[in-house]
Write an enzyme that holds these catalytic residues in place. Structure first.
Site, mmCIF file in Angstrom:
data_model
loop_
_atom_site.group_PDB
_atom_site.id
_atom_site.type_symbol
_atom_site.label_atom_id
_atom_site.label_comp_id
_atom_site.label_asym_id
_atom_site.label_seq_id
_atom_site.Cartn_x
_atom_site.Cartn_y
_atom_site.Cartn_z
ATOM 1 N N SER A 176 52.946 -33.813 -1.704
ATOM 2 C CA SER A 176 52.313 -34.941 -2.260
ATOM 3 C C SER A 176 50.743 -35.002 -2.375
ATOM 4 O O SER A 176 49.920 -36.042 -2.294
ATOM 5 C CB SER A 176 52.524 -36.459 -1.397
ATOM 6 N N ASN B 274 54.349 -26.148 -8.964
ATOM 7 C CA ASN B 274 55.698 -25.744 -8.715
ATOM 8 C C ASN B 274 56.513 -26.713 -9.399
ATOM 9 O O ASN B 274 56.768 -28.066 -8.925
ATOM 10 C CB ASN B 274 56.073 -25.888 -7.267
ATOM 11 N N TRP B 275 57.083 -26.652 -10.607
ATOM 12 C CA TRP B 275 57.880 -27.425 -11.186
ATOM 13 C C TRP B 275 59.335 -27.828 -10.802
ATOM 14 O O TRP B 275 59.912 -28.720 -11.162
ATOM 15 C CB TRP B 275 57.843 -26.770 -12.808
ATOM 16 N N LYS B 276 59.911 -26.964 -9.561
ATOM 17 C CA LYS B 276 61.033 -27.179 -9.353
ATOM 18 C C LYS B 276 62.187 -27.153 -10.277
ATOM 19 O O LYS B 276 61.723 -26.298 -11.474
ATOM 20 C CB LYS B 276 61.494 -28.215 -8.230
ATOM 21 N N GLU C 261 53.625 -26.222 3.828
ATOM 22 C CA GLU C 261 54.018 -27.508 3.394
ATOM 23 C C GLU C 261 54.815 -28.423 4.312
ATOM 24 O O GLU C 261 55.994 -27.821 4.706
ATOM 25 C CB GLU C 261 54.963 -27.367 2.140
ATOM 26 N N HIS D 185 60.440 -21.478 0.049
ATOM 27 C CA HIS D 185 60.271 -22.901 -0.055
ATOM 28 C C HIS D 185 61.040 -23.691 0.907
ATOM 29 O O HIS D 185 62.314 -23.229 0.689
ATOM 30 C CB HIS D 185 60.124 -23.466 -1.690
ATOM 31 N N GLU E 1 62.932 -26.165 0.167
ATOM 32 C CA GLU E 1 64.231 -26.500 -0.443
ATOM 33 C C GLU E 1 65.192 -25.481 -0.522
ATOM 34 O O GLU E 1 66.437 -25.532 -0.466
ATOM 35 C CB GLU E 1 63.725 -27.083 -1.750
ATOM 36 N N GLY F 169 53.816 -30.174 -6.339
ATOM 37 C CA GLY F 169 55.101 -30.477 -6.929
ATOM 38 C C GLY F 169 55.031 -31.480 -7.904
ATOM 39 O O GLY F 169 54.802 -31.298 -9.111
ATOM 40 N N GLY F 170 55.467 -32.627 -7.832
ATOM 41 C CA GLY F 170 55.645 -33.842 -8.691
ATOM 42 C C GLY F 170 54.404 -33.997 -9.437
ATOM 43 O O GLY F 170 54.480 -34.167 -10.794
ATOM 44 N N GLY G 86 57.272 -34.618 -1.705
ATOM 45 C CA GLY G 86 58.109 -35.660 -2.571
ATOM 46 C C GLY G 86 58.051 -37.207 -1.579
ATOM 47 O O GLY G 86 58.734 -37.964 -2.407
HETATM 48 P P1 13P Z 1 55.276 -32.772 -4.023
HETATM 49 O O1 13P Z 1 53.980 -32.479 -4.639
HETATM 50 O O2 13P Z 1 56.225 -33.217 -5.056
HETATM 51 O O3 13P Z 1 55.321 -33.453 -2.760
HETATM 52 O O4 13P Z 1 56.227 -31.132 -3.836
HETATM 53 C C1 13P Z 1 55.352 -30.409 -3.013
HETATM 54 C C2 13P Z 1 55.995 -29.135 -2.850
HETATM 55 O O5 13P Z 1 57.226 -29.006 -2.464
HETATM 56 C C3 13P Z 1 55.440 -28.140 -3.897
HETATM 57 O O6 13P Z 1 56.003 -27.001 -3.569
#
Ligand code: 13P
Length: 259
Positions: A220, A12-14, A174, A102, A104, A241-242, A180
């Site tokens: 993470s 997930n590149w956000k 999640e 998600h 967010e 994510g990251g 993050g």
């Molecule tokens: P991180 O891997 O950066 O913690 O993000 C997780 C996430 O929200 C994937 O959708």
């Protein structure tokens, strides 16, 4: 992970990478995955909407073993909904997986379980697979409410779907406090919640749906913790994510069996 379910690891590149950067990242990922490609793992990448056409063209022209995903969708197929993108538009771009709900989107854009349910239903209606997200806040975990929170999100988010539809989709657990933050849930805690989600699916839908539904852990995930997470019986993959922004790191996560 049990061998009956194919592992699925999703990036997930956000809100990162323009379409030029997206092309570079996917080319590099493909190169890093090498001849073995995804090693029996379904690999999905979820770039921003503006990158989808470029990444689609690249994946198709180079016949990459990488599956295109999106980060969100609206539920209507067309109409006066300024700024929205429909499931049918995504399906036309060969998007196969769509993240819905998600944390967010819930936190910053006010998405409710009812909206998540409409989106998941619309994604299935357009022939794609939803990755339905759930997870508790730190306060909820500390108050002993993590299971009830996730339980409610799963029941409401997947409401009115058939057992067959639920068995075919992906749930991503999640925990919000792990996103993050570099603070991963322990493999045992992640496993316990994923097992709980599977038991909710068995209760509400069917034992077959529970056995088939793929459950990802997200929060993470890194090359150093993926292998341990993937040994857990009810964790079938990861929503990253990251670390998915870096093709070297993401490839190392996909190839978790090799380290
Ligand atoms: P991180 O891997 O950066 O913690 O993000 C997780 C996430 O929200 C994937 O959708």
């Amino acid at each position: 992970m049990t061998e009956a379910r194919t592992p699925i690891i999703s990036g997930n590149w956000k809100m990162h990478k323009n379409h030029f950067e997206a092309i570079q990242a996917v080319q590099k990922l493909h190169y890093r995955l090498g001849e073995e490609e995804s090693d029996g793992v379904v690999v999905t990448v979820h770039p921003p909407f503006t990158d989808l056409r470029s990444v689609q063209t690249l994946i198709e022209s180079d016949r990459m073993d990488i599956v295109l995903g999106a980060q969100d969708t609206y539920w209507e197929s067309e109409g006066a909904f300024t700024g929205e993108v429909s499931p049918t538009m995504l399906a036309k771009l060969d998007v196969a997986y769509v993240i819905v709900g998600h944390s967010e989107r819930r936190q910053f854009f006010g998405e409710t379980d009812e909206m998540v349910n409409r989106k998941a239903t619309a994604v299935i209606g357009a022939g794609m697979t939803p990755i339905v997200c759930c997870g508790e806040t730190l306060e909820e975990r500390e108050a002993g409410q993590a299971e009830s929170k996730v339980d409610g999100q799963v029941r409401a988010g997947l409401a009115s779907l058939s057992a067959g539809q639920v068995g075919a989709l992906v749930v991503a657990y999640e925990p919000i406090w792990a996103i993050g933050t570099g603070r991963t849930a322990t493999s045992e805690d992640a496993q316990a919640m994923c097992a709980h989600i599977r038991s909710v699916v068995a209760d509400v839908w069917s034992a077959e749906a529970a056995a088939a539904v793929r459950i990802q852990y997200g929060g993470s995930v890194k090359p150093g913790n993926i292998a341990d997470l993937m040994t857990q019986a009810d964790i079938d993959g990861a929503l990253v994510g990251g670390a998915s922004l870096n093709p070297d790191e993401f490839a190392a996560i996909v190839q978790f069996r090799q380290h």
